[in-house]
Write a protein that holds these residues in place. Structure first.
Motif, short mmCIF file in Angstrom:
data_model
loop_
_atom_site.label_atom_id
_atom_site.label_comp_id
_atom_site.label_asym_id
_atom_site.label_seq_id
_atom_site.Cartn_x
_atom_site.Cartn_y
_atom_site.Cartn_z
N THR A 220 -8.26 -7.08 -13.96
CA THR A 220 -7.46 -7.09 -13.14
C THR A 220 -7.17 -5.45 -13.49
N GLY A 221 -6.49 -4.53 -12.16
CA GLY A 221 -6.41 -3.14 -12.48
C GLY A 221 -4.81 -3.28 -12.37
N ALA A 222 -5.15 -2.01 -12.23
CA ALA A 222 -3.32 -1.75 -12.39
C ALA A 222 -2.33 -2.04 -11.49
N GLY A 223 -2.95 -2.41 -9.83
CA GLY A 223 -2.16 -2.93 -8.78
C GLY A 223 -1.90 -4.68 -8.80
N ILE A 224 -2.43 -5.45 -10.34
CA ILE A 224 -1.75 -6.08 -9.95
C ILE A 224 0.17 -6.08 -11.03
N ALA B 48 1.78 -3.76 -10.02
CA ALA B 48 2.26 -2.55 -8.99
C ALA B 48 3.40 -3.33 -8.83
N GLU B 49 3.86 -4.94 -7.89
CA GLU B 49 4.66 -5.47 -8.04
C GLU B 49 5.77 -5.16 -8.97
N SER B 50 4.93 -5.55 -10.50
CA SER B 50 6.56 -4.67 -11.50
C SER B 50 7.47 -3.66 -11.84
N PRO C 19 2.97 1.90 -12.46
CA PRO C 19 2.59 2.81 -10.95
C PRO C 19 1.15 2.91 -11.24
N THR C 20 0.55 2.86 -10.67
CA THR C 20 -0.86 3.12 -10.55
C THR C 20 -1.48 4.23 -10.57
N PHE C 21 -2.87 4.77 -11.32
CA PHE C 21 -3.18 5.55 -11.59
C PHE C 21 -3.01 7.02 -10.06
N ARG C 22 -4.04 5.95 -9.02
CA ARG C 22 -4.43 6.94 -8.27
C ARG C 22 -3.64 6.89 -6.80
N GLY C 23 -2.68 5.89 -7.56
CA GLY C 23 -1.70 5.46 -6.19
C GLY C 23 -0.79 7.01 -6.02
N GLU C 24 0.18 6.89 -5.11
CA GLU C 24 1.60 8.47 -4.98
C GLU C 24 2.03 8.09 -6.71
N THR D 46 -9.07 -7.17 -18.34
CA THR D 46 -7.98 -5.79 -18.13
C THR D 46 -8.12 -4.69 -18.56
N GLN D 47 -7.93 -3.87 -17.56
CA GLN D 47 -8.54 -2.79 -17.71
C GLN D 47 -6.66 -1.75 -18.00
N ASN D 48 -6.07 -3.17 -17.74
CA ASN D 48 -4.32 -2.44 -18.39
C ASN D 48 -4.17 -2.24 -19.32
N VAL E 38 -13.55 2.35 -10.09
CA VAL E 38 -14.73 3.25 -10.05
C VAL E 38 -14.47 4.05 -10.97
N VAL E 39 -13.80 3.48 -12.21
CA VAL E 39 -13.96 3.43 -13.63
C VAL E 39 -15.02 2.24 -14.39
N MET E 40 -15.99 3.17 -14.69
CA MET E 40 -16.88 2.87 -15.53
C MET E 40 -15.71 2.49 -17.31
N VAL F 192 -9.56 -8.76 -4.49
CA VAL F 192 -7.65 -9.13 -3.70
C VAL F 192 -7.22 -7.69 -4.03
N ASN F 193 -6.96 -6.46 -3.06
CA ASN F 193 -6.20 -5.76 -3.18
C ASN F 193 -5.68 -5.69 -1.97
N THR F 194 -4.20 -4.41 -1.38
CA THR F 194 -3.50 -3.98 -1.12
C THR F 194 -5.16 -3.35 0.28
N GLU F 195 -5.54 -2.65 -0.41
CA GLU F 195 -6.34 -1.86 0.67
C GLU F 195 -7.84 -1.71 0.58
N ASP F 196 -8.82 -1.34 0.82
CA ASP F 196 -10.23 -0.90 1.03
C ASP F 196 -10.33 -0.47 -0.44
N ARG G 275 -7.76 -9.19 1.72
CA ARG G 275 -6.63 -8.17 1.84
C ARG G 275 -5.31 -7.97 1.95
N GLY G 276 -4.12 -7.65 0.33
CA GLY G 276 -2.86 -8.40 0.81
C GLY G 276 -2.33 -7.86 -1.17
N SER G 277 -1.37 -8.62 -1.42
CA SER G 277 -0.20 -7.66 -2.25
C SER G 277 -0.54 -8.76 -3.60
N ALA G 278 -1.17 -8.60 -4.64
CA ALA G 278 -1.47 -9.74 -5.88
C ALA G 278 -0.65 -10.59 -5.73
N ALA G 279 0.45 -10.55 -6.08
CA ALA G 279 1.62 -11.35 -6.26
C ALA G 279 2.25 -12.30 -4.96
P1 OAD Z 1 -6.11 2.13 -9.37
O1 OAD Z 1 -5.23 2.95 -10.43
O2 OAD Z 1 -7.44 3.39 -9.61
O3 OAD Z 1 -5.91 1.60 -8.88
C1 OAD Z 1 -5.06 0.54 -8.10
C2 OAD Z 1 -5.34 -0.28 -7.30
O4 OAD Z 1 -4.44 -1.92 -7.27
C3 OAD Z 1 -5.87 0.32 -5.97
O5 OAD Z 1 -7.23 -0.10 -5.19
C4 OAD Z 1 -4.91 0.17 -4.86
O6 OAD Z 1 -4.82 -0.34 -3.57
C5 OAD Z 1 -4.41 -1.51 -5.62
N1 OAD Z 1 -3.11 -1.82 -5.24
C6 OAD Z 1 -1.96 -1.31 -5.13
N2 OAD Z 1 -0.80 -2.64 -5.61
C7 OAD Z 1 -1.44 -3.46 -4.98
C8 OAD Z 1 -0.99 -4.54 -5.21
N3 OAD Z 1 0.39 -5.14 -5.52
N4 OAD Z 1 -1.54 -5.82 -5.33
C9 OAD Z 1 -2.81 -5.54 -5.21
N5 OAD Z 1 -3.59 -4.31 -5.60
C10 OAD Z 1 -2.75 -3.96 -5.58
O7 OAD Z 1 -6.06 1.62 -11.14
P2 OAD Z 1 -7.53 1.18 -11.92
O8 OAD Z 1 -8.58 1.04 -10.92
O9 OAD Z 1 -7.06 -0.18 -12.61
O10 OAD Z 1 -7.72 4.02 -17.83
O11 OAD Z 1 -7.77 1.61 -12.95
C11 OAD Z 1 -8.90 2.15 -13.97
C12 OAD Z 1 -8.78 2.78 -15.09
O12 OAD Z 1 -8.00 4.03 -15.29
C13 OAD Z 1 -7.06 2.37 -15.85
O13 OAD Z 1 -7.42 1.05 -16.37
C14 OAD Z 1 -6.64 3.50 -16.28
C15 OAD Z 1 -7.59 5.07 -15.31
O14 OAD Z 1 -8.29 5.82 -16.06
C16 OAD Z 1 -6.84 4.19 -18.60
O15 OAD Z 1 -6.40 3.88 -19.24
C17 OAD Z 1 -8.53 3.84 -20.33
#
Ligand code: OAD
Length: 243
Positions: free
Chosen positions: A28-32, A34-36, A39-44, A106-108, A196-198, A217-221, A231-235
């Motif tokens: 899992t990553g930040a997107g899971i 998001a609905e809590s 904020p994600t890292f690479r979004g707004e 989890t990366q979270n 994208v994160v190794m 599972v992701n809202t976007e590609d 494609r859709g929200s994790a929740a």
């Molecule tokens: P990103 O912010 O890079 O990506 C979040 C992804 O979640 C994006 O592809 C969104 O499209 C998707 N997303 C957003 N809302 C969603 C939803 N409701 N349901 C499903 N998907 C959704 O976050 P990560 O990939 O987790 O590292 O980033 C990886 C790492 O980058 C993080 O763990 C952090 C950062 O460097 C550390 O903290 C060490």
């Protein structure tokens, strides 16, 4: 025609891949979260005080200005403290309670999987742990504010967030658990990561090279090498996928 369409429905296909697999790796990553409200890292909103995530999450940034880096982490603690697990975290916790052979990575760093009741391998550490920069002692710290900088109770040295920063290695146990899961899995479920994160992204590639079917599972590609893209929200999707 209808039967053919039904067979090709990606959600059904994903369900049957998961039910046929003996070993499953979930990443899992930040997107899971998001609905809590996390904020994600690479979004707004990926910036704070005009600094990007990459400018704050590094040993160099901490050496240069530990107060600034701690202020950012305290702000994130405040945000996460107000958040609860959502239906995606709960669906995963319920599923792994009865489904054998699942390793949840989890990366979270927010701790929401754990609050939902899941046992997780934390690849990137925890927002709620401090580490002494001198001796490495780690301790839980639930504070969302403090005066000055946190000092280690063992040797009085400065503490840093126990989080894997850019340029740093993942914890050894997490790497072992991650690659073991990747090599054993017949199915991989990836949720809410840009991929994208190794080396987290590498784990998915390793599993795919080893013949695992990857469900994403992701809202976007994203950059996840997926066989089945949901494609859709994790929740919304996880409760339907894992019911
Ligand atoms: P990103 O912010 O890079 O990506 C979040 C992804 O979640 C994006 O592809 C969104 O499209 C998707 N997303 C957003 N809302 C969603 C939803 N409701 N349901 C499903 N998907 C959704 O976050 P990560 O990939 O987790 O590292 O980033 C990886 C790492 O980058 C993080 O763990 C952090 C950062 O460097 C550390 O903290 C060490």
């Amino acid at each position: 025609m209808n039967a053919c369409k039904k067979l090709m429905d990606p959600l059904d296909e994903a369900r049957s891949v998961l039910s046929a697999a003996q070993e499953i790796m979930v990443l899992t990553g930040a997107g899971i979260s998001a609905e809590s409200g996390v904020p994600t890292f690479r979004g707004e909103g990926g910036y704070w005080r005009n600094k990007s995530y990459e400018e704050l999450a590094s040993p160099q940034a901490f050496a240069q200005d530990p107060r600034l880096v701690w202020e950012w982490y305290l702000m994130r603690r405040q945000t996460v403290a107000a958040c609860r697990p959502n239906r995606a975290h709960v669906a995963l916790a319920d599923w792994t309670a009865w489904r054998q052979g699942v390793t949840l990575l989890t990366q979270n760093v927010d701790g929401l999987h754990e609050i939902a009741g899941s046992e997780v391998v934390r690849l990137h550490g925890s927002l709620w742990v401090n580490r002494c920069i001198a001796c490495g002692l780690e301790r839980d710290d639930r504070r969302t504010a403090f005066e000055g900088l946190p000092m280690s109770p063992c040797c009085g040295a400065l503490e840093r967030p126990a989080i894997v920063w850019f340029g740093e290695s993942l914890p050894r146990e997490a790497v072992i658990a991650g690659f073991t899961a990747a090599f054993q899995a017949q199915a991989v479920l990836v949720v809410g990561t840009s991929g994208v994160v190794m080396p987290a992204a590498e784990l998915v590639k390793e599993a795919a090279n080893n013949q695992a079917i990857v469900i994403d599972v992701n809202t976007e590609d994203d950059a996840v090498p997926a066989h089945i893209k949901l494609r859709g929200s994790a929740a919304d999707l996880l409760p339907r996928l894992l019911a």
